[in-house]
Design an enzyme around this catalytic site. Structure first.
Site, PDB file in Angstrom:
ATOM      1  N   LYS A  93      42.157  24.213  41.145  1.00  0.00           N
ATOM      2  CA  LYS A  93      40.852  23.543  41.153  1.00  0.00           C
ATOM      3  C   LYS A  93      40.377  23.320  39.737  1.00  0.00           C
ATOM      4  CE  LYS A  93      37.166  22.009  43.265  1.00  0.00           C
ATOM      5  NZ  LYS A  93      37.272  20.806  42.417  1.00  0.00           N
ATOM      6  N   THR A 138      25.910  22.883  38.426  1.00  0.00           N
ATOM      7  CA  THR A 138      26.319  23.622  37.223  1.00  0.00           C
ATOM      8  C   THR A 138      25.066  24.146  36.521  1.00  0.00           C
ATOM      9  OG1 THR A 138      28.087  21.993  36.994  1.00  0.00           O
ATOM     10  CG2 THR A 138      27.744  23.502  35.147  1.00  0.00           C
ATOM     11  N   LYS A 173      43.204  21.710  35.358  1.00  0.00           N
ATOM     12  CA  LYS A 173      42.344  20.753  34.654  1.00  0.00           C
ATOM     13  C   LYS A 173      43.131  19.489  34.412  1.00  0.00           C
ATOM     14  CE  LYS A 173      38.173  20.776  32.762  1.00  0.00           C
ATOM     15  NZ  LYS A 173      37.084  21.670  33.192  1.00  0.00           N
ATOM     16  N   LYS A 221      37.454  31.453  35.817  1.00  0.00           N
ATOM     17  CA  LYS A 221      36.128  31.138  36.356  1.00  0.00           C
ATOM     18  C   LYS A 221      36.072  31.316  37.878  1.00  0.00           C
ATOM     19  CE  LYS A 221      34.481  27.458  34.471  1.00  0.00           C
ATOM     20  NZ  LYS A 221      34.185  26.040  34.139  1.00  0.00           N
ATOM     21  N   ASN A 257      25.615  15.605  31.745  1.00  0.00           N
ATOM     22  CA  ASN A 257      25.185  16.138  33.048  1.00  0.00           C
ATOM     23  C   ASN A 257      24.691  17.581  32.929  1.00  0.00           C
ATOM     24  OD1 ASN A 257      26.117  17.943  35.427  1.00  0.00           O
ATOM     25  ND2 ASN A 257      25.772  15.958  36.372  1.00  0.00           N
TER      26      ASN A 257
HETATM   27  N1  GLU Z   1      34.450  20.533  35.347  1.00  0.00           N
HETATM   28  C1  GLU Z   1      33.693  21.616  35.901  1.00  0.00           C
HETATM   29  C2  GLU Z   1      34.066  22.909  35.224  1.00  0.00           C
HETATM   30  O1  GLU Z   1      34.540  22.922  34.120  1.00  0.00           O
HETATM   31  C3  GLU Z   1      33.771  21.672  37.419  1.00  0.00           C
HETATM   32  C4  GLU Z   1      35.138  21.853  37.987  1.00  0.00           C
HETATM   33  C5  GLU Z   1      35.214  21.694  39.504  1.00  0.00           C
HETATM   34  O2  GLU Z   1      34.188  21.519  40.131  1.00  0.00           O
HETATM   35  O3  GLU Z   1      36.336  21.755  40.004  1.00  0.00           O
HETATM   36  O4  GLU Z   1      33.821  23.975  35.723  1.00  0.00           O
END
Ligand code: GLU
Length: 420
Positions: free
Chosen positions: A68, A188, A104, A92, A219
């Protein structure tokens, strides 16, 4: 100290691994991503010519569930950055205990220089190129720097077309009409605000007298500043990639007012303009490096990696740093801030509200349901607070900084999932 974000990630991993006495074979596995994918994306430009772009996906680890993580469109994207970001996603998701691994993606591109049609063709190209390796139970992308729900909409449409069936759970952070989650856009920021409210209690600060500085007005930065302003905090400095605005005498700024001026002028200006009346006396223009060392209570880096470094950590004048960006603090700076007793709430917890919102969206799509925003917030808060309290307790127990506390918590969960 290296500016390579993956070197930063590995230094953080090794520090926590030594505190935890992590088994050597697990550490070895976590030192490298499980899979890296690099694709060439041909995009037909509006002038009829074809331009090639490089697209990345790093599937770092999936011991705890499907990979993810977001997709970044930025000119500085490269494999080492995407590897670091994929590693941080792994930590995370484990820190907040949602059933995902980490990945990523990205494209090295200046998205503002593309037309909407070119951006759509690039986004669809990424989804087509990555189709064999992604999917609802394999790897679920989402937005990151300079990507948004519209882009996720194009990508999920492309994915569904190839699959021959609507597959909303293949991407998160989608527009509402395509199966997006109410509240994902600012989840977030919302998660970060829940954490900030706890930190404020621990440090015995009073919100109405708490001065906040936010670096980054995308954002995450914008919504964090907006929610904190609405909760009565004093927003005393804000910036985007080109520079920012500082309130000279500590008067709070409404981020929506700053956003309006930014939209009109194309950048954050040094004046605070209410309608046609601009105050350029009590407010002034500052650079991003000045912003980081501004005297405040809460410093919130919400832009890119490697902002607080050995070069400026001694000059940070905040009581606490809350990392809403990924990887904004270099390991050398972590050590300096720890010695100076300035706690750093790490990215892997502070900005985890985003991927947690993504998890709710994925569940919603899988169960073919529709969550209300109230339900999202009701589920998000306890999850963030439980992880915050675990991290706080572990870092106290081992007498280490909060990042190492969060990593110890996460690594234990990852090791368990690996059967060790
Ligand atoms: N890009 C966001 C992060 O760095 C969200 C990643 C997601 O929702 O998968 O946490």
């Amino acid at each position: 100290m290296s500016t390579n974000p993956f070197a930063t990630a590995l230094a953080q991993l090794h520090r926590a691994a030594s505190i935890l006495h992590l088994k050597r074979d697990i550490l070895t596995q976590l030192e490298k991503p499980m899979r890296t994918v690099e694709i060439n994306i041909p995009v037909r430009m509006d002038n009829g010519r074809t331009r090639m772009f490089t697209g990345y996906r790093v599937q770092y680890n999936n011991a705890r569930g499907p990979f993810k993580g977001g997709i970044r469109f930025h000119p500085a994207v490269n494999m080492d950055e995407v590897k670091a970001l994929g590693f941080w996603m792994t930590i995370k998701c484990a820190t907040v205990g949602i059933p995902f691994g980490g990945s990523k993606g990205g494209v090295a591109v200046h998205p503002q220089k593309l037309s909407t049609k070119e951006l759509e063709r690039l986004s669809r190209g990424w989804a087509r190129g990555m189709y064999p390796v992604i999917g609802p139970d394999k790897d679920v992308p989402a937005p990151d720097v300079y990507t948004n729900p519209t882009i996720m909409g194009w990508m999920v449409d492309e994915y569904s077309n190839i699959a021959g069936k609507k597959t909303p759970a293949a991407f998160t952070g989608k527009p509402l009409a395509l199966g997006g989650l109410r509240g994902r856009e600012d989840s977030t920021a919302q998660g970060g605000v829940f954490i900030i409210q706890e930190v404020v209690k621990k440090l015995h600060l009073v919100p109405s007298q708490t001065r906040v500085v936010v670096q980054g007005f995308g954002n995450v930065g914008y919504h964090t500043a907006r929610l904190l302003y609405a909760a009565g905090y004093k927003i005393v400095a804000l910036s985007d990639s080109r520079g920012g605005i500082l309130s000279i005498n500590g008067q709070s700024m409404d981020p929506d007012v700053v956003m309006k001026t930014k939209r009109e002028k194309g950048m954050i200006d040094g004046c605070y303009c209410l309608g046609t009346v601009c105050d350029c006396v009590n407010f002034k223009k500052i650079t991003n490096s000045e912003l980081l060392t501004t005297s405040c209570d809460i410093l919130i880096p919400a832009a890119l990696e490697h902002q607080i470094t050995g070069a400026n950590a001694r000059r940070i004048k905040a009581k606490v740093v809350v990392e809403m960006a990924n990887g904004p603090t270099a390991p050398g700076a972590d050590a300096i801030l720890y010695r100076r007793r300035i706690p750093v709430v790490p990215d892997v917890l502070a900005n985890a509200g985003g991927v947690t919102g993504s998890y709710f969206e994925w569940v919603q799509n899988k169960e073919k349901s529709r969550w209300s925003q109230a339900k999202t917030l009701k589920k998000l808060r306890p999850l963030m607070l439980a992880s915050f309290n675990d991290m706080w307790r572990i870092s106290r127990k081992h007498k280490v900084d909060l990042r190492t506390g969060a990593y110890v918590l996460a690594l234990k969960r990852i090791a368990l999932a690996m059967g060790k």
